[in-house]
Design a protein around this motif. Structure first.
Motif, PDB file in Angstrom:
ATOM      1  N   VAL A 331     -22.071   4.023  -8.993  1.00 48.82           N
ATOM      2  CA  VAL A 331     -22.302   2.589  -9.167  1.00 48.82           C
ATOM      3  C   VAL A 331     -21.378   1.823  -8.221  1.00 48.82           C
ATOM      4  CG1 VAL A 331     -22.162   0.650 -10.775  1.00 48.82           C
ATOM      5  CG2 VAL A 331     -22.969   2.880 -11.567  1.00 48.82           C
ATOM      6  N   PRO A 332     -21.907   0.963  -7.357  1.00 51.25           N
ATOM      7  CA  PRO A 332     -21.053   0.255  -6.402  1.00 51.25           C
ATOM      8  C   PRO A 332     -20.355  -0.952  -7.028  1.00 51.25           C
ATOM      9  CG  PRO A 332     -23.335  -0.362  -6.045  1.00 51.25           C
ATOM     10  CD  PRO A 332     -23.340   0.679  -7.133  1.00 51.25           C
ATOM     11  N   PHE A 333     -19.038  -0.941  -7.029  1.00 52.97           N
ATOM     12  CA  PHE A 333     -18.243  -2.102  -7.426  1.00 52.97           C
ATOM     13  C   PHE A 333     -16.839  -1.897  -6.882  1.00 52.97           C
ATOM     14  CE2 PHE A 333     -17.787   0.973 -10.865  1.00 52.97           C
ATOM     15  CZ  PHE A 333     -16.429   0.970 -11.134  1.00 52.97           C
ATOM     16  N   ASP A 334     -16.104  -2.988  -6.753  1.00 50.58           N
ATOM     17  CA  ASP A 334     -14.726  -2.918  -6.281  1.00 50.58           C
ATOM     18  C   ASP A 334     -13.770  -2.794  -7.460  1.00 50.58           C
ATOM     19  OD1 ASP A 334     -15.318  -3.014  -3.614  1.00 50.58           O
ATOM     20  OD2 ASP A 334     -14.931  -5.154  -3.389  1.00 50.58           O
ATOM     21  N   ILE A 335     -12.573  -2.308  -7.168  1.00 50.05           N
ATOM     22  CA  ILE A 335     -11.514  -2.204  -8.162  1.00 50.05           C
ATOM     23  C   ILE A 335     -10.339  -3.034  -7.681  1.00 50.05           C
ATOM     24  CG2 ILE A 335      -9.943  -0.671  -9.402  1.00 50.05           C
ATOM     25  CD1 ILE A 335     -11.947   1.614  -8.784  1.00 50.05           C
ATOM     26  N   VAL A 336      -9.792  -3.847  -8.573  1.00 47.18           N
ATOM     27  CA  VAL A 336      -8.605  -4.637  -8.282  1.00 47.18           C
ATOM     28  C   VAL A 336      -7.466  -4.048  -9.106  1.00 47.18           C
ATOM     29  CG1 VAL A 336      -7.547  -6.920  -8.289  1.00 47.18           C
ATOM     30  CG2 VAL A 336     -10.010  -6.678  -7.881  1.00 47.18           C
ATOM     31  N   GLY A 337      -6.404  -3.613  -8.433  1.00 51.89           N
ATOM     32  CA  GLY A 337      -5.287  -2.969  -9.101  1.00 51.89           C
ATOM     33  C   GLY A 337      -4.186  -3.953  -9.451  1.00 51.89           C
ATOM     34  N   VAL A 338      -3.800  -3.974 -10.714  1.00 49.48           N
ATOM     35  CA  VAL A 338      -2.749  -4.866 -11.203  1.00 49.48           C
ATOM     36  C   VAL A 338      -1.864  -4.087 -12.174  1.00 49.48           C
ATOM     37  CG1 VAL A 338      -2.248  -7.084 -12.311  1.00 49.48           C
ATOM     38  CG2 VAL A 338      -4.426  -6.757 -11.122  1.00 49.48           C
ATOM     39  N   GLY A 339      -0.574  -4.395 -12.144  1.00 48.12           N
ATOM     40  CA  GLY A 339       0.333  -3.806 -13.116  1.00 48.12           C
ATOM     41  C   GLY A 339       1.564  -3.210 -12.471  1.00 48.12           C
ATOM     42  N   GLY A 340       2.679  -3.914 -12.540  1.00 44.65           N
ATOM     43  CA  GLY A 340       3.943  -3.372 -12.074  1.00 44.65           C
ATOM     44  C   GLY A 340       4.115  -3.302 -10.584  1.00 44.65           C
ATOM     45  N   VAL A 341       3.384  -4.110  -9.839  1.00 49.35           N
ATOM     46  CA  VAL A 341       3.531  -4.116  -8.381  1.00 49.35           C
ATOM     47  C   VAL A 341       4.734  -4.987  -8.031  1.00 49.35           C
ATOM     48  CG1 VAL A 341       2.445  -4.683  -6.177  1.00 49.35           C
ATOM     49  CG2 VAL A 341       1.059  -3.761  -8.055  1.00 49.35           C
ATOM     50  N   THR A 342       5.825  -4.345  -7.658  1.00 48.18           N
ATOM     51  CA  THR A 342       7.055  -5.080  -7.350  1.00 48.18           C
ATOM     52  C   THR A 342       7.579  -4.802  -5.946  1.00 48.18           C
ATOM     53  OG1 THR A 342       8.491  -3.359  -8.274  1.00 48.18           O
ATOM     54  CG2 THR A 342       7.726  -5.089  -9.787  1.00 48.18           C
ATOM     55  N   THR A 343       7.001  -3.820  -5.240  1.00 47.77           N
ATOM     56  CA  THR A 343       7.441  -3.464  -3.894  1.00 47.77           C
ATOM     57  C   THR A 343       6.230  -3.197  -3.011  1.00 47.77           C
ATOM     58  OG1 THR A 343       7.486  -1.060  -4.248  1.00 47.77           O
ATOM     59  CG2 THR A 343       9.466  -2.311  -4.902  1.00 47.77           C
ATOM     60  N   PRO A 344       6.408  -3.215  -1.689  1.00 49.01           N
ATOM     61  CA  PRO A 344       5.300  -2.838  -0.804  1.00 49.01           C
ATOM     62  C   PRO A 344       4.776  -1.430  -1.085  1.00 49.01           C
ATOM     63  CG  PRO A 344       6.965  -4.010   0.454  1.00 49.01           C
ATOM     64  CD  PRO A 344       7.543  -3.783  -0.914  1.00 49.01           C
ATOM     65  N   ALA A 345       5.647  -0.509  -1.471  1.00 51.58           N
ATOM     66  CA  ALA A 345       5.198   0.848  -1.786  1.00 51.58           C
ATOM     67  C   ALA A 345       4.230   0.858  -2.969  1.00 51.58           C
ATOM     68  CB  ALA A 345       6.404   1.742  -2.080  1.00 51.58           C
ATOM     69  N   ASP A 346       4.436  -0.032  -3.912  1.00 50.81           N
ATOM     70  CA  ASP A 346       3.516  -0.123  -5.056  1.00 50.81           C
ATOM     71  C   ASP A 346       2.134  -0.577  -4.588  1.00 50.81           C
ATOM     72  OD1 ASP A 346       5.668   0.558  -6.688  1.00 50.81           O
ATOM     73  OD2 ASP A 346       6.172  -1.545  -7.087  1.00 50.81           O
ATOM     74  N   TYR A 347       2.119  -1.540  -3.686  1.00 53.83           N
ATOM     75  CA  TYR A 347       0.844  -2.002  -3.113  1.00 53.83           C
ATOM     76  C   TYR A 347       0.111  -0.831  -2.473  1.00 53.83           C
ATOM     77  CZ  TYR A 347      -2.251  -3.999   0.456  1.00 53.83           C
ATOM     78  OH  TYR A 347      -3.333  -4.270   1.271  1.00 53.83           O
ATOM     79  N   GLU A 348       0.819  -0.049  -1.666  1.00 50.76           N
ATOM     80  CA  GLU A 348       0.203   1.083  -0.986  1.00 50.76           C
ATOM     81  C   GLU A 348      -0.290   2.120  -1.982  1.00 50.76           C
ATOM     82  OE1 GLU A 348      -0.553   1.133   2.059  1.00 50.76           O
ATOM     83  OE2 GLU A 348       0.659  -0.522   2.849  1.00 50.76           O
ATOM     84  N   ALA A 349       0.456   2.336  -3.057  1.00 47.38           N
ATOM     85  CA  ALA A 349       0.050   3.320  -4.060  1.00 47.38           C
ATOM     86  C   ALA A 349      -1.258   2.904  -4.739  1.00 47.38           C
ATOM     87  CB  ALA A 349       1.158   3.496  -5.093  1.00 47.38           C
ATOM     88  N   TYR A 350      -1.386   1.635  -5.053  1.00 48.87           N
ATOM     89  CA  TYR A 350      -2.623   1.159  -5.673  1.00 48.87           C
ATOM     90  C   TYR A 350      -3.803   1.274  -4.712  1.00 48.87           C
ATOM     91  CZ  TYR A 350      -1.156  -0.662 -10.223  1.00 48.87           C
ATOM     92  OH  TYR A 350      -0.753  -0.774 -11.529  1.00 48.87           O
ATOM     93  N   ARG A 351      -3.559   0.961  -3.451  1.00 46.21           N
ATOM     94  CA  ARG A 351      -4.647   1.093  -2.465  1.00 46.21           C
ATOM     95  C   ARG A 351      -5.074   2.558  -2.363  1.00 46.21           C
ATOM     96  NH1 ARG A 351      -7.756  -2.433   0.024  1.00 46.21           N
ATOM     97  NH2 ARG A 351      -7.094  -2.153   2.177  1.00 46.21           N
ATOM     98  N   ALA A 352      -4.111   3.463  -2.327  1.00 49.35           N
ATOM     99  CA  ALA A 352      -4.425   4.885  -2.238  1.00 49.35           C
ATOM    100  C   ALA A 352      -5.160   5.377  -3.482  1.00 49.35           C
ATOM    101  CB  ALA A 352      -3.144   5.693  -2.034  1.00 49.35           C
ATOM    102  N   ALA A 353      -4.904   4.735  -4.627  1.00 48.69           N
ATOM    103  CA  ALA A 353      -5.563   5.134  -5.870  1.00 48.69           C
ATOM    104  C   ALA A 353      -7.014   4.679  -5.945  1.00 48.69           C
ATOM    105  CB  ALA A 353      -4.794   4.582  -7.065  1.00 48.69           C
ATOM    106  N   GLY A 354      -7.412   3.784  -5.042  1.00 47.45           N
ATOM    107  CA  GLY A 354      -8.798   3.338  -5.020  1.00 47.45           C
ATOM    108  C   GLY A 354      -9.009   1.856  -5.161  1.00 47.45           C
ATOM    109  N   ALA A 355      -7.930   1.068  -5.168  1.00 49.40           N
ATOM    110  CA  ALA A 355      -8.070  -0.383  -5.320  1.00 49.40           C
ATOM    111  C   ALA A 355      -8.436  -1.034  -3.995  1.00 49.40           C
ATOM    112  CB  ALA A 355      -6.766  -0.983  -5.845  1.00 49.40           C
ATOM    113  N   ALA A 356      -9.470  -1.860  -4.025  1.00 47.29           N
ATOM    114  CA  ALA A 356      -9.852  -2.624  -2.841  1.00 47.29           C
ATOM    115  C   ALA A 356      -8.925  -3.805  -2.625  1.00 47.29           C
ATOM    116  CB  ALA A 356     -11.295  -3.113  -2.975  1.00 47.29           C
ATOM    117  N   ALA A 357      -8.324  -4.285  -3.695  1.00 51.38           N
ATOM    118  CA  ALA A 357      -7.355  -5.380  -3.636  1.00 51.38           C
ATOM    119  C   ALA A 357      -6.292  -5.110  -4.689  1.00 51.38           C
ATOM    120  CB  ALA A 357      -8.024  -6.726  -3.873  1.00 51.38           C
TER     121      ALA A 357
END
Length: 382
Positions: A331-357
């Protein structure tokens, strides 16, 4: 250690004072300097312009990173967020009617026994220490979120949200967030109608993307809307029928079973009603003071949503699980990752997990330079 600035939402003031007088800290400085030449801001814009544009639900953005619904109370806050480089700003969740805030205080510092809170563990129900010691490291901060989703009257928030939409710069977008307002004795049909009405009011502001909150923990423990995917699906179908082609996303809490995630996707995104799932909201916890008593004052406030670094593992896990269900169902849809993002590394981790934003509330509140830090890292990596 990430140094802590004065948060742009002043936790020592009431919600009403923050709404009327804020934002504070670096966000206030950004608004004050807007009309003056600022070489750092100009350089940041130039760096953003040099990058290939990303998109968020079809809308061009310089970086798919921003601040979720919660701390951006009005157009002054969203404008400051845009000025500070947060290219996705979600206007504080609104309702179809005025709604009062929980009593002050609303934000306490939360200290789990370990580095994080297990959403399926016992600590969240046995009691997590909460006090006024926010520490000095913005990368480790966790807080209570005990507001109850207050809202101004639509006569107030509609023109202000419209202004916020217009203040987005090139490569930026304002998201309008709403939720239904269930009152005692209200039928499901009446509740759905209220959701549709509120979505229409948001769309009338010109918001290019609309979000519905299905996961507010302040409305009662284990009474989250997202725990009833069939009703969420009915609401989403009705809302999408009202707003047409406007991209629509829903915000979810942590769902412990993969079957729950799959059912939610089948009842929403699989219908074509929802274009993105945003996850996670806060984790509901029993908060206690140093003596073991109730940390927040008032009846029904023994529990609060907790956000910040303590919920990062749960947020990442949920994004990974949603991504796995998306692949399983096709099923096509985007995922937005939220929760505990406090550093640039957290942003990268969420993107790697599958978050489009990716979005950050607590981290951004105490580190308003977070968006610029992420952008600087991306430029350096090229």
């Amino acid at each position: 250690m990430t140094s802590m600035d004065a948060p742009f939402y002043d936790v020592n003031l009431s919600y009403e004072d923050n709404y009327a007088k804020g934002p504070f800290g670096a966000f206030a400085t950004a608004l004050a300097r807007e009309d003056a030449a600022d070489s750092a801001a100009v350089a940041g814009k130039a760096a953003a312009a040099a990058r290939p544009a990303a998109t968020f639900l079809g809308v061009p953005v310089d970086l798919p990173f921003g601040i979720p619904a919660g701390p951006l109370l009005n157009s002054r806050y969203t404008h400051a967020a845009f000025l500070e480089g947060f290219d996705i700003a979600v206007y504080k969740t609104v309702r179809s009617r005025p709604w009062a805030c929980n009593a002050f205080p609303n934000v306490l510092s939360v200290h789990p026994q370990g580095d994080s809170i297990d959403p399926e563990g016992t600590e969240k129900d046995e009691g997590v220490l909460a006090d006024s010691d926010f520490g000095t490291d913005a990368a480790r901060i966790s807080i209570s979120n005990s507001f109850g989703v207050p809202s101004q009257d639509p006569d107030v928030w509609q023109p202000d949200m419209a202004l916020a939409v217009q203040q987005a710069g090139a490569g930026q977008v304002l998201v309008g967030s709403f939720q239904g307002s269930r009152t005692p004795g209200m039928s499901d049909d009446a509740y759905i109608a209220d959701c549709v009405t509120t979505a229409r009011l948001v769309q009338e502001t010109g918001a290019k993307i609309i979000e519905m909150n299905t996961s507010c923990p302040n409305e009662g423990h284990n009474r989250l809307l997202c725990h009833n995917p069939e009703l969420v699906g009915r609401i989403c179908d009705a809302v999408k029928n009202e707003i047409g082609d406007t991209p629509f996303m829903i915000k979810l809490a942590y769902l412990p079973a993969d079957e729950q995630v799959e059912t939610m996707v089948r009842d929403t995104a699989a219908h074509g009603a929802v274009q993105a799932l945003c996850t996670i909201n806060t984790i509901s916890c029993k908060l206690v003071d140093a003596q073991g008593g109730q940390a927040l004052p008032g009846a029904g406030r023994d529990r609060s949503g907790v956000c910040g670094a303590a919920i990062r593992p749960a947020g990442l896990a949920m994004v990974q699980r949603v991504a796995a269900v998306r692949e399983l169902l096709g099923v096509p849809f985007d995922i937005v990752g939220v929760g505990g993002v406090t550093t640039p590394a957290d942003y990268e981790a969420y993107r790697a997990a599958g978050a489009a934003a990716v979005m950050s509330a607590t981290g951004a509140m105490w580190n308003p330079a977070l968006a610029r830090q992420i952008k600087a890292g991306e430029v350096a990596a090229r």
